[in-house]
Scaffold this motif. Structure first.
Motif, PDB file in Angstrom:
ATOM      1  N   GLY A   9       0.873  -0.969   0.164  1.00  0.00           N
ATOM      2  CA  GLY A   9      -0.169  -0.144   0.122  1.00  0.00           C
ATOM      3  C   GLY A   9       0.752   1.265   0.083  1.00  0.00           C
ATOM      4  N   GLY A  10       0.484   2.343  -0.027  1.00  0.00           N
ATOM      5  CA  GLY A  10       1.354   3.859   0.017  1.00  0.00           C
ATOM      6  C   GLY A  10       0.349   5.005  -0.254  1.00  0.00           C
ATOM      7  N   LEU A  11       0.716   5.819  -1.442  1.00  0.00           N
ATOM      8  CA  LEU A  11       0.363   7.067  -1.789  1.00  0.00           C
ATOM      9  C   LEU A  11       0.414   6.924  -2.668  1.00  0.00           C
ATOM     10  CD1 LEU A  11      -1.082   9.132  -0.968  1.00  0.00           C
ATOM     11  CD2 LEU A  11       1.151  10.597  -0.471  1.00  0.00           C
ATOM     12  N   VAL A  12      -0.455   7.306  -3.622  1.00  0.00           N
ATOM     13  CA  VAL A  12      -0.700   7.386  -5.317  1.00  0.00           C
ATOM     14  C   VAL A  12      -1.680   8.823  -5.865  1.00  0.00           C
ATOM     15  CG1 VAL A  12      -1.713   5.546  -5.482  1.00  0.00           C
ATOM     16  CG2 VAL A  12      -0.491   5.890  -7.043  1.00  0.00           C
ATOM     17  N   GLN A  13      -1.174   9.326  -7.074  1.00  0.00           N
ATOM     18  CA  GLN A  13      -1.497  10.115  -7.571  1.00  0.00           C
ATOM     19  C   GLN A  13      -2.417   9.516  -8.063  1.00  0.00           C
ATOM     20  OE1 GLN A  13       0.816  12.349  -9.477  1.00  0.00           O
ATOM     21  NE2 GLN A  13       1.311  14.081  -8.084  1.00  0.00           N
ATOM     22  N   TYR A  95      -7.793 -11.626   2.749  1.00  0.00           N
ATOM     23  CA  TYR A  95      -8.833 -12.770   3.480  1.00  0.00           C
ATOM     24  C   TYR A  95      -8.501 -14.042   2.614  1.00  0.00           C
ATOM     25  CZ  TYR A  95     -13.999 -15.528   3.811  1.00  0.00           C
ATOM     26  OH  TYR A  95     -14.906 -15.890   2.915  1.00  0.00           O
ATOM     27  N   ALA A  96      -8.768 -14.985   3.309  1.00  0.00           N
ATOM     28  CA  ALA A  96      -8.716 -16.510   2.843  1.00  0.00           C
ATOM     29  C   ALA A  96      -9.990 -17.287   3.840  1.00  0.00           C
ATOM     30  CB  ALA A  96      -7.466 -17.056   3.135  1.00  0.00           C
ATOM     31  N   LYS A  97     -10.587 -18.156   3.143  1.00  0.00           N
ATOM     32  CA  LYS A  97     -11.433 -19.394   4.448  1.00  0.00           C
ATOM     33  C   LYS A  97     -10.584 -21.121   3.819  1.00  0.00           C
ATOM     34  CE  LYS A  97     -16.058 -20.595   4.667  1.00  0.00           C
ATOM     35  NZ  LYS A  97     -17.716 -20.694   4.384  1.00  0.00           N
ATOM     36  N   TYR A  98      -9.929 -21.204   4.925  1.00  0.00           N
ATOM     37  CA  TYR A  98      -9.511 -22.472   5.103  1.00  0.00           C
ATOM     38  C   TYR A  98     -11.144 -23.389   6.128  1.00  0.00           C
ATOM     39  CZ  TYR A  98      -5.395 -21.049   3.463  1.00  0.00           C
ATOM     40  OH  TYR A  98      -3.922 -20.417   3.036  1.00  0.00           O
ATOM     41  N   SER A  99     -11.059 -24.674   5.194  1.00  0.00           N
ATOM     42  CA  SER A  99     -12.514 -25.406   5.759  1.00  0.00           C
ATOM     43  C   SER A  99     -13.778 -24.163   6.331  1.00  0.00           C
ATOM     44  CB  SER A  99     -11.851 -25.967   7.259  1.00  0.00           C
ATOM     45  OG  SER A  99     -11.287 -27.078   6.216  1.00  0.00           O
ATOM     46  N   PHE A 100     -13.464 -23.940   7.321  1.00  0.00           N
ATOM     47  CA  PHE A 100     -15.139 -23.311   8.167  1.00  0.00           C
ATOM     48  C   PHE A 100     -14.224 -21.899   8.780  1.00  0.00           C
ATOM     49  CE2 PHE A 100     -17.866 -26.095   7.021  1.00  0.00           C
ATOM     50  CZ  PHE A 100     -17.121 -27.312   7.185  1.00  0.00           C
ATOM     51  N   ARG A 101     -12.540 -21.960   8.370  1.00  0.00           N
ATOM     52  CA  ARG A 101     -12.178 -20.862   9.081  1.00  0.00           C
ATOM     53  C   ARG A 101     -11.905 -19.541   8.630  1.00  0.00           C
ATOM     54  NH1 ARG A 101      -8.309 -21.539  13.724  1.00  0.00           N
ATOM     55  NH2 ARG A 101      -9.943 -19.676  14.799  1.00  0.00           N
ATOM     56  N   VAL A 102     -12.087 -18.459   9.798  1.00  0.00           N
ATOM     57  CA  VAL A 102     -12.078 -17.308   8.385  1.00  0.00           C
ATOM     58  C   VAL A 102     -10.857 -16.793   9.109  1.00  0.00           C
ATOM     59  CG1 VAL A 102     -13.075 -15.107   7.610  1.00  0.00           C
ATOM     60  CG2 VAL A 102     -14.543 -16.952   7.196  1.00  0.00           C
ATOM     61  N   TYR A 103      -9.839 -15.832   8.317  1.00  0.00           N
ATOM     62  CA  TYR A 103      -8.639 -15.321   8.411  1.00  0.00           C
ATOM     63  C   TYR A 103      -8.786 -14.264   7.588  1.00  0.00           C
ATOM     64  CZ  TYR A 103      -7.406 -19.232  10.089  1.00  0.00           C
ATOM     65  OH  TYR A 103      -7.735 -20.998  11.024  1.00  0.00           O
ATOM     66  N   TRP A 104      -8.230 -12.845   8.584  1.00  0.00           N
ATOM     67  CA  TRP A 104      -8.069 -11.064   7.663  1.00  0.00           C
ATOM     68  C   TRP A 104      -6.546 -11.521   8.235  1.00  0.00           C
ATOM     69  CZ3 TRP A 104     -11.982  -8.757   5.115  1.00  0.00           C
ATOM     70  CH2 TRP A 104     -13.565  -9.684   5.416  1.00  0.00           C
ATOM     71  N   GLY A 105      -6.127 -10.391   7.003  1.00  0.00           N
ATOM     72  CA  GLY A 105      -4.771  -9.874   7.328  1.00  0.00           C
ATOM     73  C   GLY A 105      -5.372  -8.219   8.283  1.00  0.00           C
ATOM     74  N   GLN A 106      -3.708  -7.736   8.472  1.00  0.00           N
ATOM     75  CA  GLN A 106      -3.741  -6.648   9.584  1.00  0.00           C
ATOM     76  C   GLN A 106      -4.673  -5.291   8.522  1.00  0.00           C
ATOM     77  OE1 GLN A 106      -1.792  -7.830   7.667  1.00  0.00           O
ATOM     78  NE2 GLN A 106      -0.095  -6.354   7.191  1.00  0.00           N
ATOM     79  N   GLY A 107      -4.235  -5.419   7.071  1.00  0.00           N
ATOM     80  CA  GLY A 107      -4.636  -4.464   6.014  1.00  0.00           C
ATOM     81  C   GLY A 107      -3.545  -3.774   5.911  1.00  0.00           C
ATOM     82  N   THR A 108      -3.858  -3.229   4.597  1.00  0.00           N
ATOM     83  CA  THR A 108      -3.061  -2.329   4.321  1.00  0.00           C
ATOM     84  C   THR A 108      -3.465  -1.075   3.030  1.00  0.00           C
ATOM     85  OG1 THR A 108      -0.679  -1.852   2.685  1.00  0.00           O
ATOM     86  CG2 THR A 108      -2.704  -3.106   2.189  1.00  0.00           C
ATOM     87  N   GLN A 109      -3.132   0.621   3.789  1.00  0.00           N
ATOM     88  CA  GLN A 109      -3.811   1.400   3.420  1.00  0.00           C
ATOM     89  C   GLN A 109      -3.152   2.005   2.006  1.00  0.00           C
ATOM     90  OE1 GLN A 109      -6.550   3.525   5.052  1.00  0.00           O
ATOM     91  NE2 GLN A 109      -6.100   4.580   3.427  1.00  0.00           N
ATOM     92  N   VAL A 110      -4.593   2.489   1.520  1.00  0.00           N
ATOM     93  CA  VAL A 110      -3.575   2.923  -0.171  1.00  0.00           C
ATOM     94  C   VAL A 110      -4.503   4.129  -0.429  1.00  0.00           C
ATOM     95  CG1 VAL A 110      -4.851   2.615  -2.616  1.00  0.00           C
ATOM     96  CG2 VAL A 110      -4.474   0.878  -1.104  1.00  0.00           C
ATOM     97  N   THR A 111      -3.747   4.979  -0.090  1.00  0.00           N
ATOM     98  CA  THR A 111      -4.216   6.598  -0.818  1.00  0.00           C
ATOM     99  C   THR A 111      -4.698   7.564  -2.012  1.00  0.00           C
ATOM    100  OG1 THR A 111      -4.551   6.984   1.982  1.00  0.00           O
ATOM    101  CG2 THR A 111      -4.018   9.365   0.617  1.00  0.00           C
ATOM    102  N   VAL A 112      -5.022   7.786  -2.609  1.00  0.00           N
ATOM    103  CA  VAL A 112      -5.442   7.982  -3.472  1.00  0.00           C
ATOM    104  C   VAL A 112      -5.180   9.286  -3.803  1.00  0.00           C
ATOM    105  CG1 VAL A 112      -6.151   7.885  -6.432  1.00  0.00           C
ATOM    106  CG2 VAL A 112      -5.600   5.852  -5.072  1.00  0.00           C
ATOM    107  N   SER A 113      -4.284  10.529  -3.656  1.00  0.00           N
ATOM    108  CA  SER A 113      -4.626  11.524  -4.287  1.00  0.00           C
ATOM    109  C   SER A 113      -3.574  12.863  -4.734  1.00  0.00           C
ATOM    110  CB  SER A 113      -4.647  11.809  -2.300  1.00  0.00           C
ATOM    111  OG  SER A 113      -4.696  13.881  -1.915  1.00  0.00           O
ATOM    112  N   SER A 114      -4.063  13.492  -5.224  1.00  0.00           N
ATOM    113  CA  SER A 114      -3.345  14.790  -6.113  1.00  0.00           C
ATOM    114  C   SER A 114      -2.222  15.310  -4.886  1.00  0.00           C
ATOM    115  CB  SER A 114      -3.636  14.925  -7.092  1.00  0.00           C
ATOM    116  OG  SER A 114      -4.804  16.076  -6.389  1.00  0.00           O
TER     117      SER A 114
END
Length: 114
Positions: A9-13, A95-114
């Motif tokens: 992730g990051g800042l992009v125009q 996001y991932a689902k293995y059998s009946f369990r769901v897992y999430w990552g911690q997230g990565t920020q994407v910012t689109v701005s000039s």
């Protein structure tokens, strides 16, 4: 227990590109579902793109601009994001689902701005 670690992730125009990565601690071949979600401030988390068995689902809002892919040998999934718009600004989650369990990552920020 499966750990998912996002990066890229990051800042992009506006009009720029980014590639997100999600590395899993377990074989992604064993997952039933694997994909990307995002959440913008004040909004609900929404699906961006998803592997489901042999099929791929992509949100209409990013179709033609974002591409989901995976490297099974590296247990890594990617999201190539092109022609980024300010409305793509959000925290992107793996996001991932293995059998009946769901897992999430911690997230990565994407910012689109000039």
């Amino acid at each position: 227990q499966v750990q998912l670690v996002e990066s890229g992730g990051g800042l992009v125009q506006p009009g720029g590109s980014l590639r997100l990565s999600c590395e899993a601690s377990a074989s992604i071949n064993r997952s039933n579902f694997m994909g990307w979600y995002r959440q913008a401030p004040g909004k609900e988390r929404e699906l961006v793109a998803l592997y489901s068995g042999g099929s791929i689902t992509v949100a209409d809002s990013v179709k033609g601009r974002f591409t989901i892919s995976r490297d099974n040998a590296k247990n890594t999934m990617y999201l190539q994001m092109n022609s980024l718009k300010p409305e793509d600004t959000a925290l992107y989650y793996c996001y991932a689902k293995y059998s009946f369990r769901v897992y999430w990552g911690q997230g990565t920020q994407v910012t689109v701005s000039s």
